[in-house]
Write a protein that holds these residues in place. Structure first.
Motif: not given
Length: 477
Positions: A51-55
């Motif tokens: 996901s966006v931000g690698m969370w």
């Protein structure tokens, strides 16, 4: 896909809460389980992007965890339909709503690559399971519920302190503070060794409490003994798996730091202590559901030892994680059927289950052989892999102790299981319960998978195990 896998259980929980009929509501669980399992299989077989931000990211470790949790929930949800139909005297709205929420939290554990978010997901599993332990609404179940909630809450609080120490180690190293897994692994050699060691100690104690590593296991016998069978199976096969993920992520950072063997020594020590504790308390166990709690203590000990050994044992640890999850589902669901028929968990009052409940008694017996690492079941393969790795990596004394504890546990467990299943029928008054289709098929499905994994491991699953071990630093081909 990430959104769908996370949201389907939550939508199922809302639906279950809104359905007015106790008779119709349980059917939400197998529907949710089927949809979740279908999406999980698709996600496991296809590459996924973070996901966006690698969370959120579903790597090989997350896929293995998600597969085992989803399959276990599918079987438990199917089982719940007949179980709740038999227990019509109990309202089931809370149980039918909380189980999908717990599934969503366990799914988030598999996806989370932010260690703070991972902590929140693990804590959510604790909170959602708490009211379900009190389903039987008696004095013993309320005692078990309080023990579970208080001890696990203390453990998860200690894990939070460990995360704070880990974040502070980045401050000391003068790099950007973060709890994202990928930056932590990439900069692990720069982290303060002292603060990293302190972080691992608190994470091991914190998540070890939730897993039930000895001597942090004191909530397990009461919780497993008093929980409904499907809840006990999810505790032993689902929540334990999720807590182990917390340790795996911390282990990834420590291995990448490559400055000390402290974390490995601590894991081996606590793992062997857990196996020794299980061997002692397994002997002459008077309650066959509490016996399963000590079996869980044994297997989290095996997982900890394998993780501590590292290298070639890591692939065995990941395979063992899957095998243990599914086998615990078999044992708890079969034990619930036996308990319901005899109206007792006391071994002196339950005899000859194989005659009274041929399917459940047979599954409980097969589960006993599987969980003690007997061939041809999957746990034999994973335990053999771990022990052989110990022997070839210079840990002959560790391998010898594992074999000794396994033998002692087999003998102790056999003294409980064999009379329950094969002994002379007890003469106490029983209930009218007999094996039913939807209470036999779910554990039978799980047993079939455990047997398959002892004979043949599908290539996609083998690839996930290899990739997961590589993420943990394993020297696998």
């Amino acid at each position: 896909m990430i959104t769908g896998i996370l949201l389907i259980p939550l939508l199922g929980a809302i639906t279950a809460w809104l359905i007015p009929s106790d008779r119709s509501r349980p059917w939400v669980l197998p529907v949710v389980g089927t949809l979740h399992l279908a999406l999980t299989i698709e996600a496991a077989l296809t590459p996924t992007s973070p996901s966006v931000g690698m969370w959120l990211h579903l790597d090989a470790i997350g896929k293995l965890v998600l597969l085992s949790v989803s399959l276990l929930f599918f079987a438990s949800g199917l089982y719940a339909v007949e179980y709740l139909a038999y227990r019509r005297e109990r309202p089931n709205r809370l149980l039918c709503a909380m189980l999908p929420v717990c599934l969503s939290a366990m799914t988030l554990v598999a996806f989370a690559h932010h260690l703070g978010l991972l902590w929140v997901a693990i804590e959510t599993t604790t909170l959602t399971m708490t009211p379900l332990l009190y389903f039987n609404r008696n004095a013993r179940s309320i005692e078990a519920t309080w023990k579970y909630m208080l001890i696990c809450s203390v453990g998860i609080a200690l894990a939070l302190l460990g995360l704070l120490f880990l974040a502070y180690s980045t401050v000391v190293a003068r790099i950007e503070p973060t709890l994202l897994l990928e930056p932590l692994v990439a900069n692990a050699r720069l982290l303060s060794p002292a603060w990293l060691k302190a972080a691992f100690v608190f994470l091991l104690v914190g998540y070890g409490t939730k897993m039930g590593l000895a001597p942090l296991h004191t909530w397990k016998p009461d919780a497993y003994g008093e929980a409904p069978g499907l809840v006990g199976g999810l505790l032993a096969g689902g929540l334990v798996t999720c807590s182990f993920v917390g340790l795996l992520r911390a282990y990834q950072v420590c291995v990448a730091a490559n400055g000390t063997t402290f974390h490995r020594d601590a894991l081996v020590l606590m793992g062997l202590l857990s196996m020794a504790t299980a061997a002692v308390f397994m002997a002459r166990q008077a309650d066959f559901k509490r016996m399963l709690a000590y079996s869980s203590v044994e297997h989290v000990g095996i997982l900890a030892v394998a993780l501590g050994l590292g290298k070639g044992a890591l692939a065995g640890a990941l395979l063992h994680l899957v095998n243990n999850s599914l086998t615990k589902g078999v044992l708890f669901l079969a034990a619930a059927n036996i308990h319901r028929s005899y109206n007792s968990k006391r071994c002196e009052q339950v005899r000859g289950a194989l005659r009274r409940l041929p399917w459940s008694g047979g599954l409980f017996l097969a589960g006993f052989f599987a969980v003690t690492g007997s061939p041809p079941f999957g746990l034999f393969v994973s335990e053999f892999s771990i022990i052989s790795s110990a022997m070839t990596q210079g840990g002959e004394w560790i391998g010898g102790l594992i074999l000794f504890f396994l033998a002692a546990i087999f003998l102790g467990m056999a003294r409980t299981v064999l009379p329950v299943v094969m002994g002379e029928s007890s003469r106490i008054e029983h209930t009218g319960y007999r094996d039913r289709f939807l209470t036999v098929v779910p554990p039978l499905i799980l047993m079939g998978v455990v047997l398959m994994l002892g004979i043949w491991i599908p290539e996609p699953l083998s690839r996930l195990i290899t990739e997961g071990a590589a993420l943990l630093g394993g020297n696998v081909p």
